[in-house]
Scaffold this active site. Structure first.
Site, PDB file in Angstrom:
ATOM      1  N   LYS A 242      16.172 -92.026 -15.974  1.00  0.00           N
ATOM      2  CA  LYS A 242      16.616 -93.304 -16.559  1.00  0.00           C
ATOM      3  C   LYS A 242      17.649 -92.988 -17.643  1.00  0.00           C
ATOM      4  CE  LYS A 242      14.990 -97.173 -19.485  1.00  0.00           C
ATOM      5  NZ  LYS A 242      13.862 -97.906 -20.075  1.00  0.00           N
ATOM      6  N   ASP A 247      19.566 -99.650 -25.070  1.00  0.00           N
ATOM      7  CA  ASP A 247      18.727-100.742 -24.580  1.00  0.00           C
ATOM      8  C   ASP A 247      18.507-101.743 -25.720  1.00  0.00           C
ATOM      9  OD1 ASP A 247      16.940-102.422 -23.380  1.00  0.00           O
ATOM     10  OD2 ASP A 247      15.260-100.999 -23.344  1.00  0.00           O
ATOM     11  N   LYS A 254      15.442-107.354 -28.106  1.00  0.00           N
ATOM     12  CA  LYS A 254      14.389-106.667 -28.865  1.00  0.00           C
ATOM     13  C   LYS A 254      14.412-107.128 -30.315  1.00  0.00           C
ATOM     14  CE  LYS A 254      14.218-102.276 -26.349  1.00  0.00           C
ATOM     15  NZ  LYS A 254      12.802-102.341 -25.932  1.00  0.00           N
ATOM     16  N   ASP A 265      16.971 -94.180 -25.064  1.00  0.00           N
ATOM     17  CA  ASP A 265      16.564 -94.682 -23.747  1.00  0.00           C
ATOM     18  C   ASP A 265      17.298 -93.940 -22.619  1.00  0.00           C
ATOM     19  OD1 ASP A 265      14.625 -96.325 -22.726  1.00  0.00           O
ATOM     20  OD2 ASP A 265      15.955 -98.052 -22.450  1.00  0.00           O
ATOM     21  N   ASP A 324      14.319-107.062 -20.824  1.00  0.00           N
ATOM     22  CA  ASP A 324      14.021-105.797 -21.510  1.00  0.00           C
ATOM     23  C   ASP A 324      13.248-104.838 -20.601  1.00  0.00           C
ATOM     24  OD1 ASP A 324      14.030-103.979 -23.544  1.00  0.00           O
ATOM     25  OD2 ASP A 324      12.468-104.950 -24.735  1.00  0.00           O
ATOM     26  N   GLU A 326      14.277-103.419 -18.085  1.00  0.00           N
ATOM     27  CA  GLU A 326      15.499-103.107 -17.329  1.00  0.00           C
ATOM     28  C   GLU A 326      15.449-101.730 -16.679  1.00  0.00           C
ATOM     29  OE1 GLU A 326      15.121-102.365 -20.446  1.00  0.00           O
ATOM     30  OE2 GLU A 326      15.834-100.304 -20.332  1.00  0.00           O
ATOM     31  N   ARG A 328      13.149-100.178 -15.053  1.00  0.00           N
ATOM     32  CA  ARG A 328      12.572-100.190 -13.707  1.00  0.00           C
ATOM     33  C   ARG A 328      13.550-100.773 -12.681  1.00  0.00           C
ATOM     34  NH1 ARG A 328       7.539-103.724 -15.664  1.00  0.00           N
ATOM     35  NH2 ARG A 328       7.997-102.523 -17.536  1.00  0.00           N
TER      36      ARG A 328
HETATM   37  N1  BES Z   1      13.115 -98.663 -23.243  1.00  0.00           N
HETATM   38  C1  BES Z   1      11.993 -99.511 -23.322  1.00  0.00           C
HETATM   39  C2  BES Z   1      10.669 -98.759 -23.488  1.00  0.00           C
HETATM   40  C3  BES Z   1      10.461 -97.993 -24.779  1.00  0.00           C
HETATM   41  C4  BES Z   1       9.783 -98.562 -25.820  1.00  0.00           C
HETATM   42  C5  BES Z   1      10.898 -96.699 -24.889  1.00  0.00           C
HETATM   43  C6  BES Z   1       9.564 -97.831 -26.971  1.00  0.00           C
HETATM   44  C7  BES Z   1      10.680 -95.979 -26.033  1.00  0.00           C
HETATM   45  C8  BES Z   1      10.001 -96.552 -27.086  1.00  0.00           C
HETATM   46  C9  BES Z   1      11.883-100.379 -22.087  1.00  0.00           C
HETATM   47  O1  BES Z   1      13.070-100.679 -21.459  1.00  0.00           O
HETATM   48  C10 BES Z   1      11.245-101.642 -22.502  1.00  0.00           C
HETATM   49  O2  BES Z   1      11.823-102.316 -23.297  1.00  0.00           O
HETATM   50  N2  BES Z   1      10.063-101.928 -21.977  1.00  0.00           N
HETATM   51  C11 BES Z   1       9.352-103.087 -22.335  1.00  0.00           C
HETATM   52  C12 BES Z   1       8.685-103.633 -21.095  1.00  0.00           C
HETATM   53  C13 BES Z   1       8.119-105.007 -21.268  1.00  0.00           C
HETATM   54  C14 BES Z   1       9.236-106.011 -21.448  1.00  0.00           C
HETATM   55  C15 BES Z   1       7.307-105.339 -20.049  1.00  0.00           C
HETATM   56  C16 BES Z   1       8.311-102.717 -23.384  1.00  0.00           C
HETATM   57  O3  BES Z   1       7.784-101.600 -23.331  1.00  0.00           O
HETATM   58  O4  BES Z   1       8.070-103.523 -24.266  1.00  0.00           O
HETATM   59 ZN    ZN Z   2      14.645 -99.290 -21.711  1.00  0.00          ZN
HETATM   60 ZN    ZN Z   3      14.007-102.417 -22.301  1.00  0.00          ZN
END
Ligand code: BES
Ligand code: ZN
Ligand code: ZN
Length: 479
Positions: A242, A247, A254, A265, A324, A326, A328
């Site tokens: 990834k 992000d 966020k 990210d 967010d 994204e 996946r």
């Molecule tokens: N890049 C983030 C995940 C992340 C969070 C990485 C904290 C490192 C530290 C990912 O793209 C994301 O935002 N995931 C969301 C998913 C949710 C919207 C289902 C998350 O983890 O909140």
């Molecule tokens: Zn991300």
């Molecule tokens: Zn994200």
């Protein structure tokens, strides 16, 4: 850094400082038992004391394991970082240590000596130039096996530090096109092959989920394919990373505090670059393909939206309920592309995929998920020697149901706030072809990839998570 080996008695040392490991609190065999007791040195893991008059630096190691030695060596080196007096470090011999332990010590020195100074106008730089390893009493290893450990450690630690540099670079200085440049340069410097897909090719490949995530950014996305192709390879392995160079969360923006560190990210992609660098330099007799989805997730008038339905490369439709989630979406298309291009024995993807994985396991551990034990067991074995911690998170059919969409084939988020690391893994599983289900494992590196304090052999910031683990796995495969 220059390493050399000496079989002379340590008394003949001509370095600036000597590093002495104390195993399991045993001060008895040291030259300084009384002094160490006087300063109440207990030699706990990573505990250091520097006897300045003697220029001896003691560090505690809880047991004679690679993991403990690596961390102790790194902590010791960090304690003299930037002190110009210390250019030449000697390492006192440890009785009968094996090649894994020797490699771990050298890795620890190189990983502990890392600093990221690109944005400092007056950087503190390392002064260390040379390390001499004393090997008297070490009947387990010959000079040759120790030299081999040094070579392995140098390549693996350099590749880890290389990945750290990429992750630590800011989103304004490292966007998808820069990732492509980094990959191109890597291929010029090694025997790796490189193919880069830009917008036109991504459209031709129907990578619409990836393109949707990228749409609001002024930086165009790309997919990078690196290949290491030795003659008569024993296996073929696919790695997918990834590479969200930033992000912001997209329209499901966020909160400010969570956005800080999202330059990290791209850690999965950076790990893939680091692994490819190391395996090329080590010339491992395995064919390895590295695929990277490099994209920036931003907001703007052209942003993809919650409520959109995307047509992924493999023909499945995805309801976007949160922009967010994204990573996946990007991985869905890159995994489909990777499977189309390469028939692999194992497929591993590396992604900072979910905050939920950090909640579940803490910041230091990689979450591993998949349908079959074989690729996971390989990771668990590699974890022991590489010192990168992994924990399995199990799939189950009830969590799978939470990804159901009323309007499309699948939703990009779960309907429940619980089990988010697993539901993200289950989402990816939908983009793994049936014949590959048992070959694939997902590694959620959201925790260890970037931590805002030093831990073990890792500095503040990027750790290079995944590099040591996967190189070790690949080396084990050919043993
Ligand atoms: N890049 C983030 C995940 C992340 C969070 C990485 C904290 C490192 C530290 C990912 O793209 C994301 O935002 N995931 C969301 C998913 C949710 C919207 C289902 C998350 O983890 O909140
Ligand atoms: Zn991300
Ligand atoms: Zn994200």
């Amino acid at each position: 850094m220059l390493f050399d080996i000496s079989d002379k008695p340590i008394a003949s040392f001509d370095g600036d400082i000597t590093l002495v490991f104390i195993i399991n609190g045993n001060l008895k065999d040291t030259q300084d038992e009384d002094l160490l007791k006087r300063v109440d040195f207990k030699a706990g893991q990573d505990e250091t004391v520097h006897l300045i008059e003697k220029e001896r630096l003691y560090v505690g190691v809880s047991s004679l394991e690679p993991d403990c030695l690596r961390s102790a060596a790194a902590t010791a080196v960090r304690s003299i970082f930037g002190k110009s007096t210390y250019k030449h470090l000697t390492i006192a011999s440890i009785e009968n240590i094996d090649e894994h332990c020797m490699q771990a010590i050298c890795e620890g020195i190189l990983l502990g000596n890392y600093s990221f100074t690109r944005y400092k106008s007056k950087p503190t730089l390392s002064s260390l130039e040379k390390v001499t390893i004393f090997i008297e009493n070490n009947t387990n290893s010959t000079k040759e096996t120790i030299q081999n450990s040094i070579n392995n450690a140098t390549i693996i630690a350099d590749a880890t530090n290389y990945a750290r540099d990429i992750v630590n670079t800011t989103p304004d200085d490292c966007y998808p096109e820069i990732m492509a440049q980094i990959a191109t340069k890597l291929c010029e410097d090694t025997q790796l092959e490189c193919n880069i897909l830009r917008t036109k090719e991504l459209e031709e490949q129907n990578m619409n989920a990836l393109l949707a995530v990228a749409r609001a950014s002024r930086h165009k996305p790309c997919v990078i394919h690196l290949a290491h192709k030795p003659t008569n390879p024993k296996y073929t392995i696919t790695l997918v990373g990834k590479g969200l160079t930033y992000d912001s969360g997209g329209l499901s923006l966020k909160p400010s505090a969570s956005m800080v560190t999202m330059k990290a990210d791209k850690s999965g992609a950076s790990a893939v670059l680091g692994i490819m660098k190391a395996i090329s330099e080590l010339n491992i007799p395995i064919e390895v393909h590295g695929f990277i989805g490099a994209v920036e997730n931003m907001i703007g008038g052209d942003a993809y939206k919650p409520d959109d339905v995307l047509y992924a490369k493999n023909g499945k439709t995805i309801e976007v309920r949160n922009t967010d989630a994204e990573g996946r979406l990007v991985l869905a298309d890159v995994l489909a592309y990777a499977q189309q291009e390469v028939k692999a024995d194992y497929i591993y993807d590396f992604a900072t995929l979910t905050g939920a994985c950090v909640v579940a396991l803490g910041a230091y551990t990689i979450g591993i998920m998949g349908h079959c034990d074989t690729p996971k067991t390989l990771l668990q074995n590699a974890s022991k020697v590489s010192g990168e911690m992994v924990t399995e998170l199990h799939f189950n059919r009830y969590l799978k149901k939470l990804l159901k969409s009323e309007i499309a084939d699948i939703s990009n988020i779960s309907s429940s706030p619980y089990g988010g690391a697993v539901t993200a893994g289950l989402f990816l599983s939908d983009f793994i072809n049936e014949e590959n289900k048992d070959k694939w494992t997902h590694l959620d590196i959201a925790g260890p990839a970037f931590v805002e304090h030093a831990w073990g052999e890792n500095p503040h910031g990027a750790s290079g998570a995944g590099v040591r683990l996967m190189v070790n796995l690949l080396q084990n495969l050919v043993k």
